[in-house]
Design a protein around this motif. Structure first.
Motif, short mmCIF file in Angstrom:
data_model
loop_
_atom_site.label_atom_id
_atom_site.label_comp_id
_atom_site.label_asym_id
_atom_site.label_seq_id
_atom_site.Cartn_x
_atom_site.Cartn_y
_atom_site.Cartn_z
N ASP A 101 0.81 -1.22 0.00
CA ASP A 101 0.00 0.00 0.00
C ASP A 101 0.85 1.27 0.00
O ASP A 101 0.32 2.37 -0.17
CB ASP A 101 -0.92 0.02 1.22
N SER A 146 -0.51 3.08 -3.62
CA SER A 146 -1.95 2.92 -3.44
C SER A 146 -2.51 4.10 -2.67
O SER A 146 -1.84 4.69 -1.83
CB SER A 146 -2.25 1.61 -2.71
N SER A 148 -5.52 3.65 -1.08
CA SER A 148 -6.52 3.07 -0.21
C SER A 148 -5.90 1.97 0.65
O SER A 148 -4.80 1.51 0.38
CB SER A 148 -7.69 2.50 -1.03
N CYS A 149 -6.62 1.57 1.67
CA CYS A 149 -6.16 0.51 2.55
C CYS A 149 -7.34 -0.42 2.82
O CYS A 149 -8.45 0.03 3.11
CB CYS A 149 -5.63 1.09 3.86
N CYS A 153 -4.60 -1.65 8.40
CA CYS A 153 -4.33 -0.26 8.04
C CYS A 153 -3.49 0.49 9.08
O CYS A 153 -2.93 1.55 8.79
CB CYS A 153 -5.65 0.48 7.82
#
Length: 307
Positions: A101, A146, A148-149, A153
Motif C-alpha cells: 500500500d 496505493s 486506499s487501505c 491499516c
C-alpha cells in the motif's frame, strides 16, 4: 488497409514487448490438447508469400540502422527485476500489506546524487553512463503505490538507512553489473534493493509500413530460447481462432517469427470468445540463434525473451 491495421493492433497488444531447408517428410507440429501450445517438429518451416516479403523488409532494414546501434551498445535487461526483496520477505501479513500500500515512513537522510549519472558495467569490460534513478525517486515510487487501505491499516514501515549497492543482471549484451539502492527497513536484517538505473527505450524503427495484402502473418512476442538455440517459443495473439504452426525468416543477423491461425468454425448457437488470447508456439530454426537478433514482424523492434 485492413491487413495493416490488424498488424498494428496486434503489435500494440504484444507490447503489453536465408531460410533453411524444409524436410517435408517429417511430422507436422501439433497443438497439445488443453494447452493450445503448438510444438515445433524436427523440420524448419520457412516463411513464404506476403509474410516472407514483410519479414525480408524488416530484416533488411536492421543492419547498420540506428536501432541496431542502440540495441548493441545500450542497456536492455532481460531479467532485471524492479525490486529484490530480502530472504523470507515480510515478517507478517500486516507488513506485506503496508509495503504494497506504500505506507512507508522515512526516518533517515537520503543520499544526494552528485552528477545525476551512473554507470552500467558489462562483462566485456565496456561501461555505459546513464541517468541515475535517485533514492528519492525510488522512495516516491514505493510510497505512491496505493491511495486506499483494505487490511491492517494501522501497520506502517519505516526506512532507517539507504546506501548504494550493485546487482548482476542479464542484458541483450550479456551479463552486466548495475547500481542499486539498498533500503533498510526497521525490524529487517536484509535489505530491500531497487535499480538505480532504468532500461533504455530503443528508437522507433523506420522500416516500411506493413503491406496491405491478405494472408500476412501474425506478429509474435518472444518468450524463450531453447538451450541449444534451435527452438524459439513465442506468444501468438488469437481471437476466435486456433494457432497453427508458425514460420520463420532467417538471415545471418536477424530472425523474424511469423504466427499463423485458423478461424474457428462455430456451431449453431455457439458464440465466439472475442477476448485476446496468447497461445505459445514453438519455431524451429535452421541453425542456433547465437548472436542473431529476433525482430518483430510488425514494428521491426528487437525482442528479448519475456516469459
Amino acid at each position: 488497409m485492413r491487413a495493416r491495421a490488424v498488424l498494428t493492433a496486434v503489435a500494440a497488444a504484444l507490447l503489453l514487448g536465408g531460410c533453411g531447408p524444409s524436410r517435408t517428410n517429417d511430422p507436422m507440429p501439433t497443438v497439445q490438447p488443453g494447452t493450445d501450445r503448438v510444438t515445433a517438429g524436427p523440420e524448419v518451416r520457412p516463411a513464404t508469400g506476403a509474410a516472407a516479403e514483410r519479414a525480408a523488409e524488416v530484416a533488411a532494414a536492421w543492419p547498420g540502422s540506428e536501432l541496431q546501434q542502440v540495441w548493441e551498445h545500450g542497456y536492455f535487461p532481460v531479467d532485471a527485476p524492479t525490486e529484490w526483496l530480502p530472504d523470507g520477505a515480510f515478517r507478517s501479513s500486516g507488513d506485506k500489506a503496508a509495503y504494497l500500500d506504500g505506507r512507508i515512513d522515512l526516518r533517515t537522510t537520503l543520499p544526494v546524487p552528485v552528477s545525476g549519472l551512473t554507470e552500467v558495467r558489462f562483462a566485456d569490460g565496456s561501461v555505459l553512463a546513464l541517468p541515475q534513478r535517485s533514492a528519492r525517486e525510488v522512495l516516491t515510487s514505493l510510497t505512491h503505490r496505493s491511495d486506499s487501505c483494505s487490511v491492517d491499516c494501522g501497520t506502517r514501515l519505516a526506512v532507517t538507512a539507504v546506501r548504494p549497492g550493485t546487482a548482476a543482471v542479464t542484458t541483450s549484451r550479456g551479463q552486466a553489473t548495475i547500481p542499486t539502492w539498498e533500503f533498510t527497513l526497521d525490524g529487517y536484517a536484509g535489505t530491500f534493493r531497487y535499480p538505480a538505473v532504468l532500461p533504455q527505450q530503443p528508437p522507433v524503427p523506420t522500416t516500411p509500413a506493413p503491406p496491405d495484402r491478405p494472408g500476412d502473418g501474425i506478429p509474435t512476442a518472444l518468450r524463450a530460447v531453447s538451450p541449444d538455440g534451435l527452438v524459439l517459443t513465442a506468444g501468438v495473439p488469437l481471437g476466435c481462432a486456433t494457432a497453427d504452426p508458425g514460420t520463420v525468416y532467417e538471415t545471418d543477423l536477424a530472425v523474424v517469427l511469423i504466427g499463423h491461425a485458423t478461424p474457428r468454425r462455430l456451431g449453431p448457437g455457439e458464440v465466439c470468445d472475442a477476448s485476446l488470447q496468447i497461445a505459445p508456439v514453438e519455431f524451429r530454426l535452421s541453425r542456433p540463434l547465437g548472436t542473431r537478433t529476433v525482430l518483430g514482424l510488425a514494428d521491426g523492434r528487437p525482442q528479448l525473451p519475456r516469459p
